[in-house]
Motif scaffolding. Sequence first.
Motif, mmCIF file in Angstrom:
data_model
loop_
_atom_site.group_PDB
_atom_site.id
_atom_site.type_symbol
_atom_site.label_atom_id
_atom_site.label_comp_id
_atom_site.label_asym_id
_atom_site.label_seq_id
_atom_site.Cartn_x
_atom_site.Cartn_y
_atom_site.Cartn_z
ATOM 1 N N UNK A 227 0.789 -1.229 0.000
ATOM 2 C CA UNK A 227 0.000 0.000 0.000
ATOM 3 C C UNK A 227 0.822 1.279 0.000
ATOM 4 N N UNK A 228 2.139 1.163 -0.026
ATOM 5 C CA UNK A 228 2.982 2.346 0.048
ATOM 6 C C UNK A 228 2.884 2.988 1.419
ATOM 7 N N UNK A 229 3.434 4.177 1.537
ATOM 8 C CA UNK A 229 3.370 4.858 2.820
ATOM 9 C C UNK A 229 1.972 5.371 3.135
ATOM 10 N N UNK B 77 13.232 -8.835 -11.128
ATOM 11 C CA UNK B 77 12.183 -9.640 -11.763
ATOM 12 C C UNK B 77 11.582 -10.639 -10.778
ATOM 13 N N UNK B 78 12.427 -11.312 -10.014
ATOM 14 C CA UNK B 78 11.976 -12.396 -9.140
ATOM 15 C C UNK B 78 11.386 -11.926 -7.819
ATOM 16 N N UNK B 79 11.834 -10.778 -7.332
ATOM 17 C CA UNK B 79 11.374 -10.284 -6.030
ATOM 18 C C UNK B 79 10.996 -8.810 -6.128
ATOM 19 N N UNK B 80 10.016 -8.496 -6.964
ATOM 20 C CA UNK B 80 9.680 -7.084 -7.205
ATOM 21 C C UNK B 80 9.278 -6.325 -5.949
ATOM 22 N N UNK B 81 8.763 -7.027 -4.943
ATOM 23 C CA UNK B 81 8.342 -6.348 -3.719
ATOM 24 C C UNK B 81 9.510 -5.659 -3.018
ATOM 25 N N UNK B 82 10.719 -6.219 -3.121
ATOM 26 C CA UNK B 82 11.889 -5.560 -2.540
ATOM 27 C C UNK B 82 12.096 -4.181 -3.148
ATOM 28 N N UNK B 83 11.902 -4.104 -4.446
ATOM 29 C CA UNK B 83 12.198 -2.873 -5.162
ATOM 30 C C UNK B 83 11.041 -1.883 -5.098
ATOM 31 N N UNK B 84 9.835 -2.385 -4.929
ATOM 32 C CA UNK B 84 8.694 -1.495 -4.660
ATOM 33 C C UNK B 84 8.963 -0.760 -3.346
ATOM 34 N N UNK B 85 9.409 -1.497 -2.341
ATOM 35 C CA UNK B 85 9.706 -0.879 -1.049
ATOM 36 C C UNK B 85 10.879 0.094 -1.181
ATOM 37 N N UNK B 86 11.928 -0.289 -1.893
ATOM 38 C CA UNK B 86 13.047 0.637 -2.098
ATOM 39 C C UNK B 86 12.605 1.906 -2.812
ATOM 40 N N UNK B 87 11.736 1.772 -3.810
ATOM 41 C CA UNK B 87 11.211 2.955 -4.500
ATOM 42 C C UNK B 87 10.460 3.855 -3.531
ATOM 43 N N UNK B 88 9.612 3.258 -2.706
ATOM 44 C CA UNK B 88 8.860 4.038 -1.715
ATOM 45 C C UNK B 88 9.814 4.763 -0.764
ATOM 46 N N UNK B 89 10.844 4.059 -0.311
ATOM 47 C CA UNK B 89 11.803 4.670 0.604
ATOM 48 C C UNK B 89 12.586 5.791 -0.077
ATOM 49 N N UNK B 90 12.986 5.581 -1.332
ATOM 50 C CA UNK B 90 13.689 6.634 -2.077
ATOM 51 C C UNK B 90 12.809 7.871 -2.243
ATOM 52 N N UNK B 91 11.545 7.663 -2.575
ATOM 53 C CA UNK B 91 10.631 8.799 -2.739
ATOM 54 C C UNK B 91 10.413 9.524 -1.417
ATOM 55 N N UNK B 92 10.240 8.777 -0.360
ATOM 56 C CA UNK B 92 10.052 9.399 0.951
ATOM 57 C C UNK B 92 11.304 10.188 1.347
ATOM 58 N N UNK C 52 20.116 1.153 -12.315
ATOM 59 C CA UNK C 52 19.414 0.132 -11.534
ATOM 60 C C UNK C 52 18.150 0.690 -10.891
ATOM 61 N N UNK C 53 18.200 1.931 -10.444
ATOM 62 C CA UNK C 53 16.986 2.528 -9.885
ATOM 63 C C UNK C 53 15.945 2.732 -10.980
ATOM 64 N N UNK C 54 16.382 3.051 -12.168
ATOM 65 C CA UNK C 54 15.452 3.250 -13.278
ATOM 66 C C UNK C 54 14.787 1.969 -13.745
ATOM 67 N N UNK C 55 15.547 0.889 -13.830
ATOM 68 C CA UNK C 55 14.938 -0.358 -14.325
ATOM 69 C C UNK C 55 14.004 -0.984 -13.311
ATOM 70 N N UNK C 56 14.067 -0.531 -12.070
ATOM 71 C CA UNK C 56 13.091 -1.019 -11.092
ATOM 72 C C UNK C 56 11.676 -0.672 -11.533
ATOM 73 N N UNK C 57 11.536 0.389 -12.296
ATOM 74 C CA UNK C 57 10.208 0.810 -12.762
ATOM 75 C C UNK C 57 9.736 -0.006 -13.963
#
Length: 183
Positions: free
Chosen positions: A22-24, A91-106, A156-161
Motif C-alpha cells: 500500500x505504500x506509505x 524480476x523475481x522479487x519485485x516487492x523488494x524494489x517497490x519498497x526501495x522505490x517508496x523509501x527513495x521517494x520518501x 538500476x533505480x530506473x529499471x526497477x520501474x
Amino acid sequence: MADHVDRRQALIRAAFSAIAERGFEGFRLRPIAASAGIDHSTLHHYFATKEDLIAAVLEHVTSQLEGTMRTDMEPAARLRHHLDAIAAAIVERPELFVVLDELDLRARRDPTMAVDVRRDEQGWRAALSALFEEGNEQRAWSVDVDASVELVIATLKGIRLHPDTAAAVVRQLCDLFSSGDAS
C-alpha cells in the motif's frame, strides 16, 4: 530475548508488507502491530519511533541484496555478476524494489529518511567505486569512477520501474564498460 527478536522481526516483515502492498499511504502502526501479533501500545518496546521501524525495513531490504557483489572475480566479470544478480532480483522479487522505490521517494521529502538512505547506499557506492578503480588499474576500462558509480545506481533505480527491461539494460550497460566506451 528470542521472543523479543522474533517479534521485532515480525514487525519488520509486517511493515515491509504494508509498504510493498500500500505504500506509505497505507503505513499504519495498528494494523502492522496486529499483523505481528502484538498490541499497538507495546510497539514502542521494539521500535522507539515510526522512523526507527522504517529504518529497520530499509536494512531488511538492503541486507537481502548485499551478497551480489563478489570479490573473487576480475572487475568486468564482477560488475556483470552484480548487475545480473540485481536484475534477476528485480524480476523475481519485485516487492523488494517497490519498497526501495517508496523509501527513495520518501527520502526526497523527509530529511531523516534521506540520511538513512544515504548511509545505507554508502556501502554500495564504496564497493562500486573500488570495482571501477580496480578496473582502471587493470586497464579493463578507463572511466570516471564517480560518474560510473552514479550511472550504475541510476540505471538500476530506473529499471526497477520497468522490470521487463532489466536483463537487456544490464547487458547493454555491462557491454559499454567491457568495451571501454563508458568514459
